[in-house]
Scaffold this motif. Sequence first.
Motif, PDB file in Angstrom:
ATOM      1  N   ALA A   1      36.023  68.173  15.883  1.00 23.63           N
ATOM      2  CA  ALA A   1      35.197  69.535  15.825  1.00 23.63           C
ATOM      3  C   ALA A   1      34.054  69.351  15.132  1.00 23.63           C
ATOM      4  CB  ALA A   1      35.852  70.570  15.264  1.00 23.63           C
ATOM      5  N   ALA A   2      34.271  68.546  13.868  1.00 30.33           N
ATOM      6  CA  ALA A   2      33.094  68.444  13.124  1.00 30.33           C
ATOM      7  C   ALA A   2      31.898  67.447  13.607  1.00 30.33           C
ATOM      8  CB  ALA A   2      33.519  67.688  11.589  1.00 30.33           C
ATOM      9  N   THR A   3      32.414  66.590  14.416  1.00 30.01           N
ATOM     10  CA  THR A   3      31.557  65.791  15.052  1.00 30.01           C
ATOM     11  C   THR A   3      30.603  66.577  16.047  1.00 30.01           C
ATOM     12  OG1 THR A   3      33.354  63.901  14.950  1.00 30.01           O
ATOM     13  CG2 THR A   3      31.272  63.104  16.230  1.00 30.01           C
ATOM     14  N   GLY A   4      31.399  67.405  16.878  1.00 31.40           N
ATOM     15  CA  GLY A   4      30.759  68.269  17.753  1.00 31.40           C
ATOM     16  C   GLY A   4      29.762  69.005  17.311  1.00 31.40           C
ATOM     17  N   ILE A   5      30.029  69.655  16.159  1.00 32.98           N
ATOM     18  CA  ILE A   5      29.249  70.614  15.638  1.00 32.98           C
ATOM     19  C   ILE A   5      27.979  69.987  15.121  1.00 32.98           C
ATOM     20  CG2 ILE A   5      28.857  72.329  13.847  1.00 32.98           C
ATOM     21  CD1 ILE A   5      31.930  73.009  14.304  1.00 32.98           C
ATOM     22  N   ALA A   6      28.008  68.627  14.567  1.00 33.96           N
ATOM     23  CA  ALA A   6      27.115  67.924  13.808  1.00 33.96           C
ATOM     24  C   ALA A   6      26.110  67.517  14.872  1.00 33.96           C
ATOM     25  CB  ALA A   6      27.731  66.776  13.137  1.00 33.96           C
ATOM     26  N   VAL A   7      26.816  67.227  16.127  1.00 38.58           N
ATOM     27  CA  VAL A   7      26.012  66.531  17.197  1.00 38.58           C
ATOM     28  C   VAL A   7      24.921  67.618  17.681  1.00 38.58           C
ATOM     29  CG1 VAL A   7      26.102  65.579  19.338  1.00 38.58           C
ATOM     30  CG2 VAL A   7      27.174  64.491  17.581  1.00 38.58           C
ATOM     31  N   PHE A   8      25.763  68.980  17.888  1.00 41.63           N
ATOM     32  CA  PHE A   8      25.024  70.096  18.787  1.00 41.63           C
ATOM     33  C   PHE A   8      24.149  70.982  18.001  1.00 41.63           C
ATOM     34  CE2 PHE A   8      28.160  68.638  22.081  1.00 41.63           C
ATOM     35  CZ  PHE A   8      27.216  68.508  23.004  1.00 41.63           C
ATOM     36  N   THR A   9      24.452  71.019  16.573  1.00 44.96           N
ATOM     37  CA  THR A   9      23.672  71.858  15.577  1.00 44.96           C
ATOM     38  C   THR A   9      22.013  71.697  16.020  1.00 44.96           C
ATOM     39  OG1 THR A   9      25.601  72.086  14.064  1.00 44.96           O
ATOM     40  CG2 THR A   9      23.051  72.511  13.214  1.00 44.96           C
ATOM     41  N   PRO A  10      21.512  70.573  15.988  1.00 44.98           N
ATOM     42  CA  PRO A  10      19.983  70.427  16.380  1.00 44.98           C
ATOM     43  C   PRO A  10      19.726  71.063  17.580  1.00 44.98           C
ATOM     44  CG  PRO A  10      21.005  68.360  15.681  1.00 44.98           C
ATOM     45  CD  PRO A  10      22.114  69.200  15.820  1.00 44.98           C
ATOM     46  N   VAL A  11      20.507  71.157  18.639  1.00 44.48           N
ATOM     47  CA  VAL A  11      20.614  71.669  19.861  1.00 44.48           C
ATOM     48  C   VAL A  11      20.292  73.206  19.876  1.00 44.48           C
ATOM     49  CG1 VAL A  11      21.719  72.226  22.080  1.00 44.48           C
ATOM     50  CG2 VAL A  11      21.534  69.805  21.209  1.00 44.48           C
ATOM     51  N   THR A  12      20.741  73.940  18.658  1.00 47.13           N
ATOM     52  CA  THR A  12      20.567  75.272  18.589  1.00 47.13           C
ATOM     53  C   THR A  12      19.363  75.590  18.087  1.00 47.13           C
ATOM     54  OG1 THR A  12      21.526  75.492  16.537  1.00 47.13           O
ATOM     55  CG2 THR A  12      23.191  75.452  18.526  1.00 47.13           C
ATOM     56  N   PHE A  13      18.337  74.630  17.818  1.00 47.83           N
ATOM     57  CA  PHE A  13      16.925  74.906  17.092  1.00 47.83           C
ATOM     58  C   PHE A  13      16.402  76.156  17.715  1.00 47.83           C
ATOM     59  CE2 PHE A  13      13.654  72.704  15.172  1.00 47.83           C
ATOM     60  CZ  PHE A  13      14.212  72.783  13.864  1.00 47.83           C
ATOM     61  N   GLY A  14      16.459  76.196  19.017  1.00 51.77           N
ATOM     62  CA  GLY A  14      15.284  77.023  19.735  1.00 51.77           C
ATOM     63  C   GLY A  14      16.136  78.150  20.227  1.00 51.77           C
ATOM     64  N   MET A  15      17.354  78.527  20.120  1.00 56.90           N
ATOM     65  CA  MET A  15      18.082  79.668  20.399  1.00 56.90           C
ATOM     66  C   MET A  15      18.157  80.757  19.364  1.00 56.90           C
ATOM     67  SD  MET A  15      21.858  77.975  21.433  1.00 56.90           S
ATOM     68  CE  MET A  15      21.710  76.347  22.217  1.00 56.90           C
ATOM     69  N   GLU A  16      18.437  81.775  19.968  1.00 55.02           N
ATOM     70  CA  GLU A  16      18.601  83.037  19.120  1.00 55.02           C
ATOM     71  C   GLU A  16      20.055  83.078  18.073  1.00 55.02           C
ATOM     72  OE1 GLU A  16      19.102  86.926  20.673  1.00 55.02           O
ATOM     73  OE2 GLU A  16      18.995  86.040  22.636  1.00 55.02           O
ATOM     74  N   PHE A  17      19.987  83.788  17.455  1.00 48.57           N
ATOM     75  CA  PHE A  17      21.279  83.543  16.381  1.00 48.57           C
ATOM     76  C   PHE A  17      22.616  83.969  17.094  1.00 48.57           C
ATOM     77  CE2 PHE A  17      24.389  85.885  13.831  1.00 48.57           C
ATOM     78  CZ  PHE A  17      24.728  84.535  12.903  1.00 48.57           C
ATOM     79  N   SER A  18      22.651  84.705  17.919  1.00 48.08           N
ATOM     80  CA  SER A  18      23.891  85.138  18.595  1.00 48.08           C
ATOM     81  C   SER A  18      24.322  83.854  19.534  1.00 48.08           C
ATOM     82  CB  SER A  18      24.259  86.417  19.484  1.00 48.08           C
ATOM     83  OG  SER A  18      22.920  86.485  20.384  1.00 48.08           O
ATOM     84  N   SER A  19      23.475  83.388  20.360  1.00 48.51           N
ATOM     85  CA  SER A  19      23.631  82.337  21.221  1.00 48.51           C
ATOM     86  C   SER A  19      23.987  81.161  20.350  1.00 48.51           C
ATOM     87  CB  SER A  19      22.477  82.072  22.212  1.00 48.51           C
ATOM     88  OG  SER A  19      22.153  83.308  22.860  1.00 48.51           O
ATOM     89  N   ALA A  20      23.293  80.842  19.476  1.00 48.43           N
ATOM     90  CA  ALA A  20      23.417  79.821  18.710  1.00 48.43           C
ATOM     91  C   ALA A  20      24.813  79.841  18.147  1.00 48.43           C
ATOM     92  CB  ALA A  20      22.499  79.431  17.440  1.00 48.43           C
TER      93      ALA A  20
END
Lengths: 103, 498
Positions: free
Chosen positions: B41-60
């Motif tokens: 899970a840590a790997t997944g969150i680390a890899v995908f955190t940058p992806v949430t850059f442009g999302m709004e809070f609830s989606s991210a």
Amino acid sequence: MVLFAIMFITAVCILIVEVRKPADESKNGKKFNLCRSLPTIIWVGLYILAFQNFGFLIPTIIFLMGEMYLFGEKRWISLLGISILLPVVLYYLFTKVFGIYLP
Amino acid sequence: MISFQAILDGLMTVLNPGCLLWLILGVLVGIIFGAIPGLTAATGIAVFTPVTFGMEFSSAFGFLLGLYCGGYYGGSIPAILIHTPGAPGNVATTVDGYPMAQRGEAGHALSLSVTASWLGGTFSAFCLLIFASLIARFALEFGPQEYFSVALIGLSCIIGVSEGSMLFGILAGVMGMLLACIGVDPMDGVLRYTFGSMSVMKGISTVPALVGLFALSEMFLKAEEDHTVAKGVAKKITGVMPKFREYWHNKWLLFKSMFIGMVIGAIPGTGPTIAAWLSYSEAKRCSKHPEEFGKGAVEGILACESSNNAVTGGAIIPMVTLGIPGDPCTAILLSALMIQGLTPGPTLMTKNPELVTTILWILLIANLAMLAFGLGGAKLFPKLLSVPPKILFPVVIVMCVVGSYAVNNSPFDMWVAYGLGVFGYVMIKCGMPVAPMVLGIILGPIMEPNFRRALIASKMNYLSFFTRPLSCVFIVLAITLSIVMYRRTHGSKKAKNK
């Protein structure tokens, strides 16, 4: 700076203790199998270098192709197909959907 | 206290198609990341955190928390089916899950694990609601002394997370703290270890460091193995539907395991591994028939998985109230919070009261989605495990590199991830645990400035750490925790030697 000094001293202390006693403990480490992992390590390094200088798309395509070959994929069709398709999809996703700038 | 209104507001924020879609996607991705041995899970969150850059809070956060919950559960799938835990937190599940699957009850085991995970996750989400608002009241009275001592509790967990040699663990922890020192001094702006380079001035960012230590190093390890031979996992999965009586029969066991998981999660820097083992040994100790453990006992799976997933809510408590992560995943989630423009710390909850309730609803829905996927998709899991790694791992490497670049749009971060990836690889090879180093990197920047602030505020009075009541309590806690954990790990080693 106080903390800084403390940390340095502890690090050195532990190192000394480690050097003194590891004779039996260091054996529980696994054996290096460098001939397999080293190509990957170097290849990733080269990829990052290329990423910096030539942007995302082309280095990624070349990297994926090489890396999949290293991991043991030998069929040319899947090598070419995945390594070209995936970076394009990723590039589109990142720049258009997530709004992240990629070089 | 959080009002009823705030709870409804939270629900309204979550209930929009975009957010729900991301949430469900997150759970799916999480289960996949959890289920693939080597990816956590840590790997997944680390890899995908940058992806949430442009999302709004609830989606991210829907996406990331979905990943978080799904990831902690997903690890139990390969643990049951192929005797290989998908993440370190699921090692305890293999002990009873695999024998059960071999008896031909793989479906039963899978359903137990997903239901227990769901119960644990939901329980801890409600605990988060109750305790977060309680702690938030205290949090405003937190001075630098208190922050330092809370971080100290986390640091004392190094003993718990270092498998193998404790000295190696301490060494790794100190190295992590040294790494965290790089960059501009947080107190008086002195440049440290920058060697005159501009890009080093910002220091080592958390996300690339974690991507390197957790994900890239694991990829390098995997590169050693031979992937040309496929493992056969195809098995018939039957009897997936959960039986209510089994859970009612074990209600106290479940409650105890969930509570252990929640508390362990709330202690900074610990994680699902400790929680799962602790509640497993508790379940075994209290059982009327301990000899069945290890041979496919229902209680074994229930205990591990419920406490494992109860960590999620528990770990978020210190994250939202104090800005201190409860486990490695929440450390990355903290960076995700900052990406969203929120400042973690005691003011986070007073300024954004709807934040906790939003997280609560996200956790509840994510756990429901997890349950649905777990029960409905049980027949597909064996197929999921047969995705060829030779395609998967190169793609993950690309995601690691791109991810660490995208957090700050800085090429230097790629090199940080790369360097630490190689370093982590060498560490694992030498039998040195990586987790303490991560603890050092995460807790170092919390401890150092607060330690110095405390000294300045009290005019260099070192006793102020003990004269302030709360801080004194925390320090005593940290010391007892270290002793207890040392005894446990040391005692078990002696028992093994005999």
